[in-house]
Design an enzyme around this catalytic site. Structure first.
Site, PDB file in Angstrom:
ATOM      1  N   ASP A 133      19.318  64.524 -26.165  1.00  0.00           N
ATOM      2  CA  ASP A 133      18.564  64.097 -27.193  1.00  0.00           C
ATOM      3  C   ASP A 133      19.064  63.478 -28.560  1.00  0.00           C
ATOM      4  OD1 ASP A 133      19.375  66.615 -27.870  1.00  0.00           O
ATOM      5  OD2 ASP A 133      17.207  67.399 -28.341  1.00  0.00           O
ATOM      6  N   TYR A 152      19.418  64.341  -8.851  1.00  0.00           N
ATOM      7  CA  TYR A 152      19.062  63.207  -8.050  1.00  0.00           C
ATOM      8  C   TYR A 152      19.205  63.704  -6.482  1.00  0.00           C
ATOM      9  CZ  TYR A 152      17.744  60.252 -11.894  1.00  0.00           C
ATOM     10  OH  TYR A 152      17.213  59.685 -13.263  1.00  0.00           O
ATOM     11  N   LYS A 194      23.187  68.904 -22.304  1.00  0.00           N
ATOM     12  CA  LYS A 194      22.296  69.685 -23.035  1.00  0.00           C
ATOM     13  C   LYS A 194      22.760  71.262 -23.004  1.00  0.00           C
ATOM     14  CE  LYS A 194      17.986  69.164 -24.117  1.00  0.00           C
ATOM     15  NZ  LYS A 194      17.863  68.926 -25.476  1.00  0.00           N
ATOM     16  N   ASP A 241      20.005  52.674 -19.707  1.00  0.00           N
ATOM     17  CA  ASP A 241      18.926  51.578 -19.934  1.00  0.00           C
ATOM     18  C   ASP A 241      18.542  51.213 -21.447  1.00  0.00           C
ATOM     19  OD1 ASP A 241      18.624  51.123 -17.249  1.00  0.00           O
ATOM     20  OD2 ASP A 241      16.639  51.468 -17.026  1.00  0.00           O
ATOM     21  N   ASP A 298      21.141  57.574 -16.511  1.00  0.00           N
ATOM     22  CA  ASP A 298      20.067  56.724 -15.934  1.00  0.00           C
ATOM     23  C   ASP A 298      19.353  56.370 -17.310  1.00  0.00           C
ATOM     24  OD1 ASP A 298      18.380  55.649 -14.574  1.00  0.00           O
ATOM     25  OD2 ASP A 298      17.595  57.139 -13.516  1.00  0.00           O
TER      26      ASP A 298
END
Ligand code: NAD
Length: 368
Positions: A225, A141, A192, A253, A249
């Protein structure tokens, strides 16, 4: 006893209503000698109305000086027409940036009384208590270069850059291990590393910090994942999950939704240690200013109250008091009291103020 200073920024919409319930708690603690010193200021739309900017420089200076900030919520339709740079939400972003809040803590705590609110089977989520720790100031970001460019052939090309340095990874890893030591002593580090160089560096660096400084904490590495799947399959395997800005992020959630309701979700963001040993910190509910229900005594104050419990634990080392406050919330829910957002048939519907009062009563009973 040293003064325990807190800067209250109620903000907009339901912010002032839910923060008023936290204020009652502070008064309760102060009547018992805790010495909280609350200062109050404006942020977001309220600051725009008063000063023309969402975070006045004096408010920022005060936040820096006090170091511990408790925020309600910002934003609302009244300020939606403003340009991006002047919107209420910019006040919150500026606060996070200027206080150097690099560690975002999002607990997912399932109260027994609300276990039915989850979309998952009750046996999967019952008793759940995990913490997602998201790196908040680095990664994709913020990484450079970023942008959209025109190509010679008239097409366009967009770039975001995922970038992490070892100091950035080390400092978030340390927070994860320290948090784990106060919980169930288990950290899962998520990236990852199979396809991303930042993932490789993340994994190596977290492992190094562990081996050198926190060998007593159990550490596991997991691909992001797989973590997304495991959170739904068997969330009880996790205690503290530490991950980067982007994966954090998404995963925070996802984890939040295991618990069911937006009105119940607290958060904390921590920064570097200050000379007095405490960290800069901002505590706030995950939800927004809920303009659709503002000013009607309908808002659920529990996310804000649970954020205050995090403040007790992380800013003032009052872990037992935080446990007791969370216990008080559990007790009120078990007694069947619900605000409209979590109300189900057979439970007693209450407003914001009554919910705050019930928590106070339960706290009193648990402390007696
Ligand atoms: P929101 O979280 O304010 O509301 C979403 C829905 O959940 C609404 O129906 C609302 O009534 C309900 N809700 C939220 N919190 C509740 C509570 N404590 N009790 C009962 N019901 C609750 O999100 P939104 O509607 O997308 O955004 C409203 C405003 O809030 C916007 O201006 C947005 O930019 C801002 N916002 C601020 C923050 C923040 O301050 N951290 C976060 C998200 C959104």
């Amino acid at each position: 006893m040293a003064e325990r200073r807190i800067l209250f920024l109620p903000g907009d919409g339901i912010g002032p209503e839910i923060m008023a319930q936290v204020r009652r708690l502070v008064d309760w603690y102060n009547a018992r000698g805790y010495g909280f010193l609350v200062e109050e200021d404006l942020v977001g739309g309220a600051a725009i109305d008063a000063h023309g900017v969402p975070l006045h420089p004096d408010t920022l200076a005060r936040a820096r000086e006090v170091g511990t900030v408790m925020l309600g919520a910002v934003g609302g339709p009244k300020w939606d027409h403003l340009p991006f740079e002047r919107k209420p939400e910019r006040g919150l972003l500026a606060l996070r940036k200027e206080l150097g809040l690099f560690a975002n803590l999002r607990p997912a705590l399932v109260f027994d009384a609300l276990v039915e609110a989850s979309t998952l089977k009750t046996e999967v989520v019952r008793g759940l208590d995990l913490l997602i720790l998201r790196e908040l100031t680095g990664g994709v970001y913020f990484g450079e270069p970023r942008g959209i460019e025109e190509l010679p052939d008239g097409e366009r090309r967009a770039v975001d850059t995922q970038v992490y340095t070892t100091p950035e990874i080390r400092r978030i890893a340390r927070v994860a291990f320290e948090l784990a030591r106060r919980r169930r002593n288990r950290v899962t580090s998520v990236e990852k590393a199979n396809v991303m160089y930042t993932g490789v560096l993340w994994r190596q660096t977290v492992q190094e910090v562990h081996d050198r400084e926190y060998p007593d904490v159990e550490l596991r590495h997991m691909y992001a994942d797989n973590c997304a799947m495991q959170l739904l399959r068997d969330p009880h395997q996790f205690d503290v999950i530490v991950t980067d800005n982007l994966f954090g992020d998404l995963l925070s959630d996802e984890a939040a939704m295991l618990t069911g309701s937006l009105g119940m979700l607290p958060s904390a963001s921590l920064g570097e240690r200050r000379p007095d040993g405490r960290r800069n910190a901002l505590y706030e509910p995950v939800h927004g200013s809920a303009p659709d229900i503002a000013g009607r005594d309908l808002a659920n104050p529990l996310a804000c109250i649970l954020s205050f419990a995090m403040l007790l634990r992380h800013s003032f080392d009052l872990g037992e008091e935080a446990d007791r406050l969370e216990g008080a919330v559990a007790r009120v829910l078990e007694a069947g009291y619900r605000t409209a957002d979590i109300h189900t048939p057979g439970t007693t519907r209450v407003g914001t103020r009554e919910m705050g009062g019930r928590v106070l009563e339960a706290l009193e009973a648990l402390s007696g």
